[in-house]
Design an enzyme around this catalytic site. Structure first.
Site, short mmCIF file in Angstrom:
data_model
loop_
_atom_site.label_atom_id
_atom_site.label_comp_id
_atom_site.label_asym_id
_atom_site.label_seq_id
_atom_site.Cartn_x
_atom_site.Cartn_y
_atom_site.Cartn_z
N ASP A 448 0.94 -1.09 -0.11
CA ASP A 448 0.02 -0.06 0.01
C ASP A 448 0.91 1.34 -0.07
O ASP A 448 2.11 1.26 0.62
CB ASP A 448 -0.85 0.14 1.20
CG ASP A 448 -1.74 1.31 1.35
OD1 ASP A 448 -2.30 1.48 0.28
OD2 ASP A 448 -1.54 2.02 2.45
N ASP A 647 -1.61 -0.52 6.19
CA ASP A 647 -1.87 -0.03 7.34
C ASP A 647 -3.28 0.63 7.63
O ASP A 647 -3.65 0.70 8.83
CB ASP A 647 -0.91 1.22 7.75
CG ASP A 647 -1.36 2.45 6.97
OD1 ASP A 647 -1.99 2.39 5.70
OD2 ASP A 647 -1.56 3.57 7.53
N ASP A 651 -7.34 -1.63 3.83
CA ASP A 651 -6.27 -2.60 3.44
C ASP A 651 -6.90 -4.18 4.10
O ASP A 651 -6.09 -5.17 3.44
CB ASP A 651 -4.74 -2.46 3.75
CG ASP A 651 -4.40 -1.08 3.08
OD1 ASP A 651 -4.39 -0.98 1.85
OD2 ASP A 651 -3.49 -0.29 3.71
#
Length: 759
Positions: A448, A647, A651
């Site tokens: 990410d 995080d 996600d």
């Protein structure tokens, strides 16, 4: 109004004791004032006071008895109501996601463990007494060990018997046979020693007993089961954490005015008010008011999104300082949060079983041991020396004891326990053996952007001005205006000015237009901060700044234009900066042979710009949570073993869908609960350390299994008596027990080497 006694106040929601003089929240209901440990508990009570009245905790309703249950390791198993898996013997869990948490089995096995441990310690000490010349006490050992085996190991005997009936041998088959054999042999040796030949009698003519082996095996297996259930409970915490994101109530507008109602009472079309700092109750559209909403749980974007009439809002996102009225469009199971919950649950159930290898081995090993023991008994009873039956019994018992699953059961858990402790010292938290096993085999790492590669919040990265000496002046004037603004970027501009020793001044005549900008007077200067269109509306030509602004936008940065006294003065550029350690970490991961992919909900231009600076060539941008999970599944379908690092709440589905989910410890609880590995410091160098730990642990586990099976492979033929025709030597159960213990000691000693592994 009646109040509870000062020293007996108890939070009626969570049950915690509260000092009324310092209670963070209170609610008056039915003439009584109730005190709460936190505002969250007060909100729950206010929504459903009848549920919590009486001063006792009202737990969430458990899953119904007729709910569908499944095995987390064998998702193809389905049955109505709780039970154990017919394949591996593991306790089943509800198929549907629920906020309720039934930890009855964990409590039961924990109680059995502590009682068994208390009884096992004296059994072991008595068993060691003969080593110091003390008279053995087999009757005392029998009294102490019987509750351990009969009660402590009862669930294992039940599952072991079920595995035999179903012809699905597993670890519980080994546990039941090993423990039961050691215990039955010891009972016979204590109560009917005449069955055993004189040559097998120990000091004082007493037949050796193995109550300590049966008790220790039971206690160790109980400990392993408790640790496993705790890990499974934490895995289910991802679902519960997601469900807890929902606010318990909503403020519904109607003919009777504004009223607080339980969230389940909200229907499509209802008008709801969302006040500053509150969570958006359901998915819908703004019909009145303006604000900025933190949607990082869905998009991963660190910057709150401005909302005006007609803007869509998502349930469980956090409202900023403004207030607005929204119309509910999707409620209950139709909200985006509910869909995320379903995706996480499905992805978790699709994971490969961590005990698959052990079960496959046990399926062949257990029948083989039973056949060898039976054949040993038959041969000795038919052609052995007198007394044949006694020799046959002793030889068969020796075979079964030597095949005790203690070392096999310890092989993986001991390595994992030591490895997780070593990882914690290096800032790497590992959930279970499965995560380490898969991480060692990962060939593709998906990252990410926001909060993983980058810091996770906007910062001023540059100030472009028409004259070089105006940069500090422009930044200070912009900060003076923005300190009164509710715009998402305002705080970053104020922080940048303060960090450079440019304290903002007080602005007069402040005025803000949502989505455009703000203006005011700072001293004698008229200052306008916002978009190019906003400056134009205030009579300021933004053209002199357009070239500089365009360059910044092409880099993926957000620009804020500043006008002073009717003229364009400068551009303040903001972005989410890359973490300082990210480039080094990526270089090491590439050197380790990993394929790197960026997966983000951010805009394509922003993502590509960050990727280019980090040398990442594969970018998937502009995806929502379900799209992230689908991208992981596409990579896996191509034959890749994928790890995902992220995080945010957005996600969580991708973390759960990946072979290994890696969460930044600086991120959300939901991301951490959905991941198999958590990096405490939110540093990608932690992935490098985690990979080295995983590879070392898998080597260690393979070594442990070699020890465990190597001892069995060598000792089982000896226990069966293959050397007796040649040298007249037969392995006694006592030596078999010592050999079994030696294999366990070897496994433990080898696992402890992981404490010194270089990460």
């Amino acid at each position: 109004m009646r109040e509870e006694a000062a020293w007996s106040a108890r939070d009626p929601v969570c049950g915690m004791r509260v000092d009324p003089a310092r209670a963070p929240a209170t609610v008056s209901h039915g003439g009584t004032r109730y005190y709460f440990c936190a505002p969250h508990c007060a909100e729950r009570f206010r929504a459903e006071p009848a549920r919590y009245l009486g001063g006792a905790v009202a737990p969430a309703p458990p899953a119904s008895a007729d709910a569908i249950y499944t095995c987390p390791m064998h998702p193809e198993v389905r049955q109505g109501g709780p039970g154990s898996c017919p394949i591996c013997g593991m306790a089943l869990e509800p198929l549907s996601a629920t906020a309720a948490e039934d930890d009855g089995e964990l409590r039961d096995l924990t109680r059995r463990f502590w009682v068994s441990l208390a009884l096992t310690v004296p059994v072991v000490l008595l068993g060691m007494g003969e080593m110091f010349g003390l008279h053995p006490r087999p009757l005392v050992q029998l009294v102490l060990a019987t509750p351990v085996v009969a009660w402590g190991a009862a669930p294992f005997f039940a599952r072991g018997w079920a595995s035999i009936v179903r012809r699905q041998t597993n670890m519980f088959t080994l546990i039941a046979i090993g423990t039961g054999t050691a215990y039955v042999h010891s009972v016979l040796a204590t109560l009917a020693p005449q069955l055993f030949p004189e040559s097998f009698r120990g000091h004082g003519g007493v037949v050796p007993v193995y109550f300590e082996a049966a008790a220790v095996i039971t206690t160790l297996v109980l400990l392993g089961q408790v640790l496993e259930l705790r890990a499974r409970r934490r895995t289910g915490g991802a679902i519960r954490a997601l469900l807890d994101l929902r606010p318990p109530t909503a403020r519904r507008l109607g003919d009777g005015g504004e009223r607080e109602v339980p969230l389940d009472a909200v229907a499509v079309g209802d008008l709801l008010r969302v006040r500053p700092g509150e969570k958006v109750p359901v998915d819908g559209v703004v019909v009145e008011g303006t604000s900025a909403v933190d949607e990082s749980m869905v998009t991963g974007e660190a910057m709150p999104i401005a909302k005006v009439s007609g803007s869509r809002v998502i349930g469980a996102t956090v409202n900023g300082t403004g207030s607005f009225v929204m119309r509910a469009e999707r409620v209950g199971e139709e909200t985006l949060l509910a869909q995320i919950v379903r995706v996480v649950g499905e992805a978790q159930r699709s994971r490969a079983p961590v005990q698959d290898l052990a079960d496959r081995v046990a399926a062949r090993f257990v029948p083989a041991v039973l056949v060898i023991a039976a054949a040993t008994f038959v041969v000795w009873a038919a052609v052995g020396p007198a007394p044949r039956l006694a020799y046959a019994l002793v030889a068969a018992v020796a075979v079964l004891i030597i095949a005790c699953p203690c070392a096999l059961g310890l092989a993986t858990p001991m390595s994992i326990m030591v490895a997780t402790g070593r990882g914690a010292q290096a800032g790497v938290l590992v959930r279970n053996a499965e995560a380490l096993e898969r991480l060692a085999a990962v060939d593709t790492l998906v990252l990410d952007k926001t909060g993983t590669l980058t810091v996770g919040r906007p910062e001023v990265v540059g100030v472009e001005v028409r004259r070089p000496d105006d940069a500090d002046t422009v930044l200070r004037l912009a900060a003076s205006i923005e300190q009164q603004s509710e715009h998402p970027l305002a705080g970053a501009i104020v922080r940048a000015a303060e960090s450079r020793g440019l304290p903002p001044a007080h602005a007069l005549e402040f005025a803000a237009v949502p989505g455009k900008g703000a203006s005011g007077r700072v001293g004698a200067a008229r200052v306008v901060v916002g978009t190019a269109a906003f400056l134009a509306e205030r009579g300021i030509d933004p053209a002199p700044l357009e070239a500089q602004a365009r360059v910044r936008r092409e880099r993926g940065e957000t620009v804020v234009l500043v006008g002073v006294d009717g003229a364009a003065a400068g551009v303040v550029a903001l972005a989410d900066p890359v973490k300082p350690t990210t480039p080094d970490a990526l270089a090491r991961l590439r050197a380790d042979g990993l394929r790197i992919v960026m997966l983000t909900g951010d805009a394509e231009a922003t993502a590509r710009n960050v990727a280019a600076r980090l040398g990442i060539t594969e970018v998937i941008a502009g995806v929502l949570p379900d799209g992230k999970a689908e991208a992981i599944r596409r990579l896996a379908a191509d034959g890749r073993t994928v790890a995902m690092a992220g995080d945010g709440i957005n996600d969580a589905p991708a973390l759960a869908a990946a072979a290994v989910g890696i969460a930044m410890g600086t991120g959300t609880d939901v991301a951490i609960e959905s991941a198999g590995v958590t990096l405490v410091h939110g540093d990608l160098l932690g992935i490098v350390r985690a990979r080295r730990l995983a590879q070392a642990t898998m080597r260690n586990i393979r070594q442990n299994l070699t020890f465990a099976f190597g001892y069995n492979a060598l000792a089982i033929p000896l226990a069966a008596g293959v050397l007796y025709p040649l040298v007249g030597w037969l392995l006694s159960p006592m030596i078999a027990s010592a050999t079994m213990s030696l294999s366990s000691v070897s496994v433990i000693a080898n696992a402890l080497r992981l404490r010194r592994v270089d990460l």
